[in-house]
Design an enzyme around this catalytic site. Structure first.
Site, PDB file in Angstrom:
ATOM      1  N   ASP A 133       0.761  -1.012  -0.085  1.00 41.17           N
ATOM      2  CA  ASP A 133       0.004   0.102  -0.046  1.00 41.17           C
ATOM      3  C   ASP A 133       0.949   1.158  -0.166  1.00 41.17           C
ATOM      4  OD1 ASP A 133      -1.872   1.892   0.308  1.00 41.17           O
ATOM      5  OD2 ASP A 133      -2.862   1.228   2.169  1.00 41.17           O
TER       6      ASP A 133
ATOM      7  N   ASN B 238       2.826   5.735 -11.539  1.00 46.41           N
ATOM      8  CA  ASN B 238       1.294   5.630 -12.023  1.00 46.41           C
ATOM      9  C   ASN B 238       0.228   5.779 -10.928  1.00 46.41           C
ATOM     10  OD1 ASN B 238      -1.048   5.082 -14.109  1.00 46.41           O
ATOM     11  ND2 ASN B 238      -0.920   3.312 -12.884  1.00 46.41           N
TER      12      ASN B 238
ATOM     13  N   TYR C 219      -5.815  17.465  -4.950  1.00 48.13           N
ATOM     14  CA  TYR C 219      -5.209  16.548  -6.218  1.00 48.13           C
ATOM     15  C   TYR C 219      -4.380  17.689  -6.709  1.00 48.13           C
ATOM     16  CZ  TYR C 219      -5.637  13.765 -10.254  1.00 48.13           C
ATOM     17  OH  TYR C 219      -5.349  12.996 -11.430  1.00 48.13           O
TER      18      TYR C 219
ATOM     19  N   ALA D 287      -2.738  20.141  -5.913  1.00 46.91           N
ATOM     20  CA  ALA D 287      -1.274  20.390  -5.066  1.00 46.91           C
ATOM     21  C   ALA D 287      -0.492  19.247  -5.284  1.00 46.91           C
ATOM     22  CB  ALA D 287      -1.655  20.778  -3.710  1.00 46.91           C
TER      23      ALA D 287
ATOM     24  N   LYS E 175      -0.628  17.142  -7.578  1.00 48.92           N
ATOM     25  CA  LYS E 175       0.122  16.775  -9.011  1.00 48.92           C
ATOM     26  C   LYS E 175       1.187  17.858  -9.267  1.00 48.92           C
ATOM     27  CE  LYS E 175      -2.039  12.802  -9.967  1.00 48.92           C
ATOM     28  NZ  LYS E 175      -1.119  11.721 -10.357  1.00 48.92           N
TER      29      LYS E 175
ATOM     30  N   ILE F 161      -8.649   9.756 -19.167  1.00 50.06           N
ATOM     31  CA  ILE F 161      -8.522   8.349 -19.371  1.00 50.06           C
ATOM     32  C   ILE F 161      -9.910   7.473 -19.111  1.00 50.06           C
ATOM     33  CG2 ILE F 161      -7.235   6.188 -19.627  1.00 50.06           C
ATOM     34  CD1 ILE F 161      -4.747   7.990 -18.921  1.00 50.06           C
TER      35      ILE F 161
END
Length: 247
Positions: A52, A83, A149, A151, A153, A181
């Site tokens: 995890d 990823n 999210y 911040a 990335k 996607i």
């Protein structure tokens, strides 16, 4: 020999990346909470680590051992594709679970940065290393409800930009936005209350109009780029804006 590490390889884009790499003859180490094995049984060339990535202590413990160095020992080219990621928590600060914020930072930021450092240190002398952080347009634009999210990335973008300036001729690194996607994450976004994510209808429309990209197609484009001469020229890139790659 190409040896590739793919996080979040058990589903979505990660599964497509692992499958494509295996077809290209690479040896793949997949890191995820769940197995990515098909019903037909183990895939030749795939080694799996059940971990995890939200548990930074567990990841640090594994990286402190010899397993990664031993696995990379005969590699001429090392690929790391960070990823794995999470879009949660979604919503304004008033509804964000602080523990979920911590989990997102661990998965989206701490794990990629830890793995990048560990891989560069563990790879054989003289081997070439290429790293992709799977980023997002959300790291380059602010969206309501996606403060965590966006911040996390954005952190990947700046990490790649800084690491690209390291004095390491064998390293190329890119924080790459792959586009929208058709994955489980998109399903989570469409299930979010509009009060928490006002832009949800935009993603509903993308699904309804068939504009979500298929994971295998994105995986092929990403790997073609990662193995091309152009990779690393710009440490922050968008897959949708790249011209045909030169291999």
């Amino acid at each position: 020999m190409i040896k590739a590490i793919v996080t979040g390889h058990s589903k979505g884009l990660g599964a497509a990346l692992a499958a494509d790499l295996l077809e290209r003859g690479a040896q793949v180490l997949g890191i995820a909470r769940a197995s990515g094995q098909s019903a037909e049984g183990p895939s030749a060339g795939l080694t799996e680590l059940s971990l995890d990535l939200a548990d930074s202590a567990a990841l640090a413990f594994w990286l402190a051992g010899d397993t990664l160095r031993d696995w990379l020992a005969d590699a001429a080219t090392v690929l790391l594709i960070n990823n794995a990621g999470t879009v949660q928590p979604v919503g304004p600060l008033a509804v964000q679970d602080p523990a979920e914020v911590g989990r997102a930072v661990a998965v989206n930021v701490a794990a990629p940065l830890m793995l990048a450092a560990a891989v560069v240190q563990a790879m054989p002398a003289g081997a070439a290393c290429r790293i992709v952080h799977v980023s997002s347009g959300a790291g380059r634009n602010a969206y309501p409800g996606w403060s965590v999210y966006c911040a996390t990335k954005a952190a990947l973008d700046l990490h790649a930009s800084a690491a690209a300036q390291d004095d390491n001729a064998n390293l190329r690194i890119v924080s790459l936005a792959p586009g929208v996607i058709d994955t489980d994450m998109q399903g989570q976004i469409r299930a979010t209350p509009i009060a928490h994510f006002p832009l949800r209808q935009r993603f509903d429309a993308l699904k309804q109009s068939g504009e979500l990209a298929a994971p295998p197609r994105v995986a092929r484009q990403l790997l073609d780029f990662m193995l091309s001469k152009d990779f690393g020229r710009d440490p922050v890139a968008d897959l949708r804006q790249l011209k045909a790659v030169r291999k």
